[in-house]
Design a protein around this motif. Sequence first.
Motif: not given
Lengths: 743, 272
Positions: A606-613, A649, A669, A671, A673-674, A728-729, B184-186, B192, B252, B255, B258-259, B262
């Motif tokens: 996601e380019l908005l947040t750099y979160e990767v799925t 992560l 670690i 879950t 859902l990840d 993402p950081e 950090t996860r779902r 954050k 951080t 970041y 930045f969020l 954004q």
Amino acid sequence: MQKANKTSLQYVGKPIARVDALDKICGRARYVDDLTMPGMLYGYTIRSTRQRAKIISIQFPALPADVVGVTAKDIPGKNYVALFNTDQPLLAEQVVNYIGEPIALLAGPDMEILKELANQVQIEYQEIPSIDNLEESLVGNKPPIFGQDNVFKSYAYIKGNPAQAFATSPTVISGTYRTGYQEHAYLETQGMLAFPYQSGVKIIGSMQCPFYIQKGIAPPLNLPPEMIVVEQAVTGGAFGGKEDFPSLLAGHVALLALKTGKPVKMIYDRHEDILCTTKRHPSRTIHRIAFDQQKRLTALAVDIVLDGGAHSTLSQVVLARSALSAPGVYRWANINLQARAVATNQVPTGAFRGFGAPQAFFAIEQQMNHAAYRLGIDPYQLRKINLLREGDATATGQVLKESVGVEKALDAVVNKTDFVQKYWNYRQQNSQTGKRKGIGLAAFFHGCGFTGKGEELIKATATVDYLPSVGLVIRIANVEMGQGMATVLRQVGAEALCIPLERTHILGPNTAEVPNSGPTVASRTTMIVGGLIYQCCLDLKQQIGMAAEAANFAGVAAQKLNPDEHISATRHYRVPPDVVWDEERFVGDAYPVYSWGAVVVEVEVELLTYEVTVTKLTAAHEIGKAINPILVEGQIEGGSLQGLGYASLENLVSHQGQLQQVTLTDYLIPTILDTPEIEPIILEEPYSLGPYGAKGVGEIPFVGIAPAYVGAVENALGTEFFEIPLTPEKIYRQLHTHTEDRS
Amino acid sequence: MWYEKIPFYAPSNLSEALALCQELPDSALLAGGTDLLVQLRDPNDKVKALINIAGLPELQTIERLGNTVRLGAGVTFSRFLQQGADFFPPLTEAVRQLASPSIRNKATFGGNIVNASPAADTLPPLYAADAVVILQSIHGKRRVGLADFILGPKRSALQTGEILIQIEWHVPENYIYYYRKIGTRRALALSKVSFCGLYLPEDKTIRLAYGAVGPTVMRALAAEARFSKGDKESLLAEVTEMVQPINDQRSTADYRRFLCRQLTSEFLTRIS
């Protein structure tokens, strides 16, 4: 070994449910924390709060009559836990070298009171300048922690003429790669119970290697090893974390049990477990590879440094696997390799699924991903040009004679995912909003069994007994820790004797009752120990006059033996005569055989947040023979997810020796859902010396995930990355501090 | 176990609970316990007694009358998702992403508020809604704006003898919202950054609330005021100036800043 006729197999190759599953699901399994004994005391550890300091004095508060405190002075023997070296004290005496290092112990009937007393123990320190990380360790401007130069172990070799090859090759790719700590996060924290037994001590607990404990704590307890009886309790996961660390904990409870004359139990809570048990080695790898005009690899120069923490523990063997994995799955004529494990004032690092290989494969496979980009060729094609194939020699000159499935694995994942098409399609993305897709690839191996001369030194021994009234009894020191060992080895025994699975048994590991078949590590149990059991079963057949292929063992045995008469067979593992390893020159057959794998990871960023799925993970593993396919799939799924955690992560950092993420609220670690859809592909190229062709599978699913993941993010964003976990950081930092964009 | 040593009181109604609260100044109120039981393990914790208010009938209100929503402090997140999911969708989204099903079954709105974490999941939508909390003691009730009630990390204006009994807010007309939690996860992750933006078309104003970027959840009032001027860049600059993120074990500062920019920008794009 006889090649089994596939169609005739009744147990091997069948997805048989885990024999330990029902007890665990129903809550009947008894873990060490479930055990109590009359008069049992609890133990508690007083730990260093300093990263590096001299201990000036230790002052206990006034202790109640039922509480006992011990320090290094109470150790009856030599103050070290025996492994490769003798540098790890059972209790710190003159100096502490990391935050969390054990200094003193308390035992008493009430845990809450012990904790209060522990808070009142006064320890006076005198600070010593501490060595924070591997770079500082190499600089050498502070007093060394280990030896003269802080280097626990180093390996180096030169093959061919790398300098000339680099000078004459048209393309050279360079990079410095870094990997972080990883915490095992096994479900069951470490725990141990000890009590005086006969004229020595008995230890029951959560462990991978009963005989390591026996050998490790004999010197400090000043007892002959056989007077230390070690028994495994049901163990709730280990991943390498219960390979060497349990020896230290067992030494503590044994010391308290001998001092008090009572049973003593010590169970770490999660915070203590994360704080002071071993982790995966952080690494820094400086890497150069060169290509000729035809995109063939010509030379490799690699400098690997692992952060071993404060004590040497297993670092030298972890390092050997890093060094042997560093060249990847490719052919090389010219290599300049250096590998060092160094000391720092941090918690000791140790065994963790993959054992040095994931760090090395991250570097070489990222180099190949980066090289493909710069050479304008897809990462699959570049690997195909350079791949090891049957008959080729590895970097150390080992000729691969059989069971070389890497090309098959690579083809399988690439075809399954339409990798090449997607790779080029995703390269064309230029949207600045929304999501971008990416796809990444890695190929890798994992040497099965101990590195180098390890199996020769251990001389694994397995014994089987057969009684018509009971069936087959397997006696080995290997442990069930959630991986399925107990099921798989019974399948081997049932198949070899053609008897029902219910008529096979494994004696619970206890050093007084089983021979030393070696530790449960190194992807060795199925191949090495399973192989011994298979051979023992053939010996039994021979003893009652049957041919190896003959089927009616139970019938013939019933005729020839009284119901309670038993026959027995014992086998010692012998390294095949054509497997020769020269440790000094780092030349020869580093492992008896290798498992091979390839993985494709698909992501959306996601380019908005750099979160990767991660949207899909496809993993092909060539493991000789899947004795139990559903357990193999479980290993592939679990190892892959653990690898994604490592890659993306699981952030664990130390600040001035203090780990910053010491709860499962902060050390995260994945879950469910990840968890992406994971497609396991099992490939079988039988190994002639493995039971039914089997090699190892425990570790390889983890080994190549990180570079495939990072490669996928690179494919999406058009930027190179060099460090994991790639959070993402870090993506943000890289994209917003480096202006050049390669897309 | 350690918690068996703490005296435990189980009042059957609110007035009993209020009386106990007054009598036992070093006590803690136990509702879901999902934060409290973790905190009590700290040996330095001074809690001398536990007063169980889980399930007290007076704290179970869950209603929307006209545009006014009232939630009893003892309403669990699971019950809210069953019975109040359509009241205020930004809050519903926040609750759906909060912790895990087992925690949502126990944890309450009141607990999430009085725990006063800068990363509390329910707070950005409630700050954006200008919610009010109702506090009661044996001496009576008082109403305090949520942003005035929460003073800092783990600190609120709750006085000795007081119980937070209800949360109340007005749902604006025809609003547009954007809610995001970045963790950090779902699941089972602390934020954050979390963000709730509301656009109120009737009076052409916006409300911006940010979690985990300061000592409390923060409303960007100055940035909100700039909305009418139509200068997106200066509004975003105001937001990034206002937030006070830190480097910690989860993320951080740069970041997080930045969020904030954004997510605010995305919200503004969506309402334009």
